[in-house]
Motif scaffolding. Sequence first.
Motif, mmCIF file in Angstrom:
data_model
loop_
_atom_site.group_PDB
_atom_site.id
_atom_site.type_symbol
_atom_site.label_atom_id
_atom_site.label_comp_id
_atom_site.label_asym_id
_atom_site.label_seq_id
_atom_site.Cartn_x
_atom_site.Cartn_y
_atom_site.Cartn_z
ATOM 1 N N LEU A 13 0.877 -1.167 0.000
ATOM 2 C CA LEU A 13 0.000 0.000 0.000
ATOM 3 C C LEU A 13 0.914 1.216 0.000
ATOM 4 N N LEU A 14 0.972 1.896 -1.120
ATOM 5 C CA LEU A 14 1.930 2.995 -1.292
ATOM 6 C C LEU A 14 1.322 4.295 -0.787
ATOM 7 N N MET A 15 1.692 4.675 0.436
ATOM 8 C CA MET A 15 1.145 5.865 1.087
ATOM 9 C C MET A 15 2.242 6.903 1.325
ATOM 10 N N GLY A 16 3.235 6.917 0.450
ATOM 11 C CA GLY A 16 4.278 7.927 0.517
ATOM 12 C C GLY A 16 3.938 9.103 -0.382
ATOM 13 N N PRO A 17 4.949 9.890 -0.742
ATOM 14 C CA PRO A 17 4.730 11.061 -1.587
ATOM 15 C C PRO A 17 4.675 10.735 -3.078
ATOM 16 N N GLY A 18 4.656 9.485 -3.430
ATOM 17 C CA GLY A 18 4.617 9.030 -4.802
ATOM 18 C C GLY A 18 5.904 8.297 -5.152
ATOM 19 N N PRO A 19 5.786 7.243 -5.969
ATOM 20 C CA PRO A 19 4.579 6.800 -6.661
ATOM 21 C C PRO A 19 3.566 6.195 -5.700
ATOM 22 N N ILE A 20 2.337 6.115 -6.193
ATOM 23 C CA ILE A 20 1.265 5.564 -5.383
ATOM 24 C C ILE A 20 0.718 4.306 -6.069
ATOM 25 N N SER A 21 -0.173 3.609 -5.385
ATOM 26 C CA SER A 21 -0.829 2.443 -5.966
ATOM 27 C C SER A 21 -1.735 2.910 -7.108
ATOM 28 N N ALA A 22 -1.567 2.321 -8.279
ATOM 29 C CA ALA A 22 -2.332 2.754 -9.446
ATOM 30 C C ALA A 22 -3.764 2.240 -9.386
ATOM 31 N N TYR A 23 -4.683 2.973 -10.025
ATOM 32 C CA TYR A 23 -6.042 2.479 -10.193
ATOM 33 C C TYR A 23 -5.999 1.131 -10.919
ATOM 34 N N PRO A 24 -6.742 0.137 -10.465
ATOM 35 C CA PRO A 24 -6.719 -1.159 -11.144
ATOM 36 C C PRO A 24 -7.048 -1.065 -12.633
ATOM 37 N N SER A 25 -7.990 -0.218 -12.996
ATOM 38 C CA SER A 25 -8.366 -0.145 -14.410
ATOM 39 C C SER A 25 -7.270 0.473 -15.264
ATOM 40 N N VAL A 26 -6.375 1.265 -14.641
ATOM 41 C CA VAL A 26 -5.225 1.793 -15.389
ATOM 42 C C VAL A 26 -4.285 0.648 -15.747
ATOM 43 N N LEU A 27 -4.029 -0.232 -14.773
ATOM 44 C CA LEU A 27 -3.163 -1.380 -15.042
ATOM 45 C C LEU A 27 -3.811 -2.308 -16.069
ATOM 46 N N THR A 28 -5.128 -2.452 -16.004
ATOM 47 C CA THR A 28 -5.828 -3.265 -16.997
ATOM 48 C C THR A 28 -5.687 -2.658 -18.386
ATOM 49 N N ALA A 29 -5.877 -1.355 -18.479
ATOM 50 C CA ALA A 29 -5.740 -0.681 -19.774
ATOM 51 C C ALA A 29 -4.348 -0.876 -20.355
ATOM 52 N N MET A 30 -3.344 -0.863 -19.502
ATOM 53 C CA MET A 30 -1.969 -0.986 -19.983
ATOM 54 C C MET A 30 -1.644 -2.391 -20.482
ATOM 55 N N SER A 31 -2.510 -3.369 -20.167
ATOM 56 C CA SER A 31 -2.297 -4.729 -20.653
ATOM 57 C C SER A 31 -3.029 -4.991 -21.964
ATOM 58 N N ALA A 32 -3.690 -3.970 -22.523
ATOM 59 C CA ALA A 32 -4.427 -4.135 -23.774
ATOM 60 C C ALA A 32 -3.456 -4.397 -24.929
ATOM 61 N N PRO A 33 -3.897 -5.050 -25.986
ATOM 62 C CA PRO A 33 -3.007 -5.381 -27.108
ATOM 63 C C PRO A 33 -2.426 -4.135 -27.772
ATOM 64 N N LEU A 34 -1.229 -4.285 -28.297
ATOM 65 C CA LEU A 34 -0.569 -3.202 -29.020
ATOM 66 C C LEU A 34 -1.084 -3.127 -30.447
ATOM 67 N N VAL A 35 -1.015 -1.924 -31.001
ATOM 68 C CA VAL A 35 -1.287 -1.708 -32.422
ATOM 69 C C VAL A 35 -0.148 -0.878 -32.990
#
Length: 407
Positions: A13-35
Amino acid sequence: MTIPGSIVPPARLLMGPGPISAYPSVLTAMSAPLVGQYDPFMTATMNETQELYRQVWATTNDATVLVDGTSRAGIEAAIVSLIRPGDRVLVPVFGRFGHLLTEIAERAGAEVHKIETEWGKVFPASVIEEAIVRVKPTLLAVVQGDTSTTMLQPLDDLGAICAKHGVLFYTDATASLGGNAFEADAWGLDAATAGLQKCLGGPSGSSPITLSEKAVAVIRSRAKIEAGIREEGDPDAADFVRSNYFDLGMILDYWGPRRLNHHTEATSMLYGSRECARLLLAEGRDAVITRHEIAGAAMLAGVEALGLQVFGDVAHKMTNVVAVEIPEGVAGDAARGAMLDDFGIEIGTSFGPLHGRVWRIGTMGYNARKDTVLTTLAALESVLRRFGASVPAGGGVEAALDVYAGV
């Protein structure tokens, strides 16, 4: 050599000044196929992302794009593209990242003038205007929120001051955008840059940037770089941007309708950046800022209830991070280590004159939530007691709950 297995990071649980825990849907979006970089889907996604970030920045600037790289990449792109060697740059320094702006401007060949104030304070607009009159800079470069001190520099009066004196106005909003008020057009910004890893709730690796028409005109005036050759002894050599990768003229052409090849867009980071902006706007800019304000107020109340002394001018504190003095007799680094080892919670130390003196606790992005605030305060109370500090049982959690109960 032994080939390691797949990477499996520990739960944190990243509660420092950053980086922080990313939104789950951001990580999901980043796993989408490349074009491919000129696939119609890719260029449409780039256009969508530009429009989303215009709303995030509160601007109509056409020149609103991403710089591939960490937030420092955006800072460097802005500074090296806006100034020529010998230009005067004024940097108000109230923490570590003002020194960073100074270094980047000096490396770009600028004549840098600093004004400094005590860490934990910010500058009145009148002090900055006095320095502008004295220095006559081409560019004012100022950090909005400096996480090293947790202070938030007011920007709303600076645009008019810069316009009056013919000065370009740039701010680094890496740590503040999304969790604190930001109005690019209303405040008269010529350039602003940020990163994803703070209030925007994503990973480091993409830097949103917005540029006014005035800033774009300055960048375009250096278009000789597009000819590709600089003659030795050319009297106009100072007009050339010293970087290829960070040349915003070329980056704008890549993002613009001509789609002139400059680099291969970091596709997964584009997806993540788009999702960060989409989430913010779906929740509502004002609602996200309010959520940060409430979480920050709850954390502030909680640490104060634990008897911790808050560092700096609380009236000018960022919503999303608080710095507390490490209690006398408590081994700061060892206590932070216990938070991580025993509870899986990361909090930060600081830099320079504050190193080893304060802890910095963040409540930003995905982690600007009631449960994360309460969990962190409960863990901190336990660690403080174990390291010999006298703290009221449950005091931090109760104080934070009172804040949430009042909204």
